[in-house]
Structure formats: structure tokens, C-alpha cells
Design a protein around this motif. Sequence first.
Motif, PDB file in Angstrom:
ATOM      1  N   GLY A 102       0.734  -1.246   0.407  1.00 42.21           N
ATOM      2  CA  GLY A 102       0.391   0.121   0.099  1.00 42.21           C
ATOM      3  C   GLY A 102       0.941   1.496  -0.325  1.00 42.21           C
ATOM      4  O   GLY A 102       1.685   1.159   0.186  1.00 42.21           O
ATOM      5  N   ASP A 103       0.364   1.915  -0.884  1.00 42.44           N
ATOM      6  CA  ASP A 103       1.035   3.528  -0.157  1.00 42.44           C
ATOM      7  C   ASP A 103       0.601   4.238   0.637  1.00 42.44           C
ATOM      8  O   ASP A 103       1.810   5.653   0.883  1.00 42.44           O
ATOM      9  CB  ASP A 103      -0.002   4.277  -1.590  1.00 42.44           C
ATOM     10  N   THR A 104      -0.164   3.550   1.741  1.00 41.43           N
ATOM     11  CA  THR A 104      -0.321   4.492   2.889  1.00 41.43           C
ATOM     12  C   THR A 104       0.194   4.386   3.622  1.00 41.43           C
ATOM     13  O   THR A 104       1.858   5.067   4.149  1.00 41.43           O
ATOM     14  CB  THR A 104      -1.388   3.675   3.763  1.00 41.43           C
ATOM     15  N   ARG A 106       4.145   4.136   2.364  1.00 41.87           N
ATOM     16  CA  ARG A 106       5.073   4.862   1.756  1.00 41.87           C
ATOM     17  C   ARG A 106       4.772   6.518   2.003  1.00 41.87           C
ATOM     18  O   ARG A 106       5.685   6.816   2.533  1.00 41.87           O
ATOM     19  CB  ARG A 106       4.622   4.999   0.351  1.00 41.87           C
ATOM     20  N   TRP A 107       3.750   6.558   1.997  1.00 39.99           N
ATOM     21  CA  TRP A 107       3.607   8.461   2.574  1.00 39.99           C
ATOM     22  C   TRP A 107       4.062   8.485   4.700  1.00 39.99           C
ATOM     23  O   TRP A 107       3.957   8.925   4.469  1.00 39.99           O
ATOM     24  CB  TRP A 107       1.739   7.998   2.298  1.00 39.99           C
ATOM     25  N   GLY A 108       3.088   7.223   4.563  1.00 39.09           N
ATOM     26  CA  GLY A 108       3.780   7.466   5.988  1.00 39.09           C
ATOM     27  C   GLY A 108       5.327   8.136   6.208  1.00 39.09           C
ATOM     28  O   GLY A 108       4.929   7.743   7.571  1.00 39.09           O
ATOM     29  N   ARG A 172       8.375   0.841   1.568  1.00 42.55           N
ATOM     30  CA  ARG A 172       7.385  -0.599   1.707  1.00 42.55           C
ATOM     31  C   ARG A 172       8.591  -1.351   2.689  1.00 42.55           C
ATOM     32  O   ARG A 172       8.318  -2.331   2.691  1.00 42.55           O
ATOM     33  CB  ARG A 172       6.823  -0.766   1.305  1.00 42.55           C
TER      34      ARG A 172
END
Length: 221
Positions: A102-104, A106-108, A172
Amino acid sequence: MDTASTPKLAFTTIVSTLAYLGLAIQGSGGFPAFFSHPALTVVAIATLVMAGVGLVSAANLSAGEREDRGNRWVLAAFGIIGLLSAWLPAYTDRKGFWVFDGDTVRWGGVVLYIAGGVLRLWPVFVLGRRFSGLVAIQPGHTFVTSGLYGVIRHPSYLGMLVLSLGWALAFRSGVGVLLVVLTIAPLIARINAEEALLRSQFSGEYDAYCARTYRLIPGLF
């Protein structure tokens, strides 16, 4: 006060920053692959900005008046782990090996990376010429006990850990998280050496400061 890094540290900062990003880009499979992820583009920009900010600080590599030379091995350990951290998370991300979905994530990681970078750099400006890459007592050395230093004694090292974790999560990478864990042992050795040197310099005053503050994490450590 002088607010510019020494030429030696400035050169080291520029070379290491470009090498770090270069290894990450190579591990990702090249420029197009790396910059195809908006989160990694932000990480690259943040890395260059943080390096630029560091260049206008008064940080140095001076041995000062007194240095614990026996602790220099920690710099080598940080260097080896740093090189692995630059390349391996990007490579495992590209290969899909032991990655979080998930990109979540990455952004986290981006958020943690930037927050950790701020926390890493802030003490550099607070300490000025007292902030050295070596474990050393600088001329006219005093220790700060106000602001964040009134709660934790090593905010820059906490920032280093948060920044490193953010970098790993931006890719990730479970391997990257493991490398962050491996950083803890030399980091604790570095902290022990710094505190021993400060205790020998300031004696009871530093003991009293330690008694009312935490090393890294309030309430935990």
C-alpha cells in the motif's frame, strides 16, 4: 557565532547525500522507476533540502579539547549500515521482497522521514559549534537543559531513528526496518560514550540533569 559548516563537513555532507540518493535510485532500477513514485520524489527533495539546511549550520567534525577516540568505531558502523540502508530498501521494493503493501505505508514513511529530519537538525542549530560528529568536548562547552533538552537528552539521535524508519517505510521495506533495529546497538554505544564524557566534564551537574530527563523517549527510555 559562525553559522557555516566546516569545509570538511560540507564536502562530506554533499558527497554522502548524493551517494545515498544515487544508491537508492540505482536500487530502484534507475531514475524513471524511482521518480515514478510521488512519495519517493518527495523523499528525494526532502533529502536535498535537509542536506542544504545542514550546510548552513555550525556543525563540525572537530575533536575539540578532549575526545573519546575509542568510540570512533561507531562512525564506521553507521557508515556500513547507512550504505545498506541506501540501497537495500529500494532494491527489495523493486523486487517485491518482504515489503508492506500500500501507498499508505509509503506516505506514512514520508511523514516520519521529514519529521525525523526536522528533529535531527533542530539540535544542530541549538548546539551550534558544540555539535560535533565526534564524541568531544568543544572549547567553552556547556550543555543545554531547556526546551526539548529539558525532557530528552538526545533529541538528534531520536530524530535519526525516526528518519531512518521513515526512509525504510517509504520503500515499504521490512529489510529497511531491520536495518533500523541494527542501528540501535551502535547508537546506544555512542550515547553511553557521550554521557560518560559529559559526566567527567560536568560531574554532579550532569548527574542531576540525567536524573530529571530521559535519554530518548519520554516515559520509556
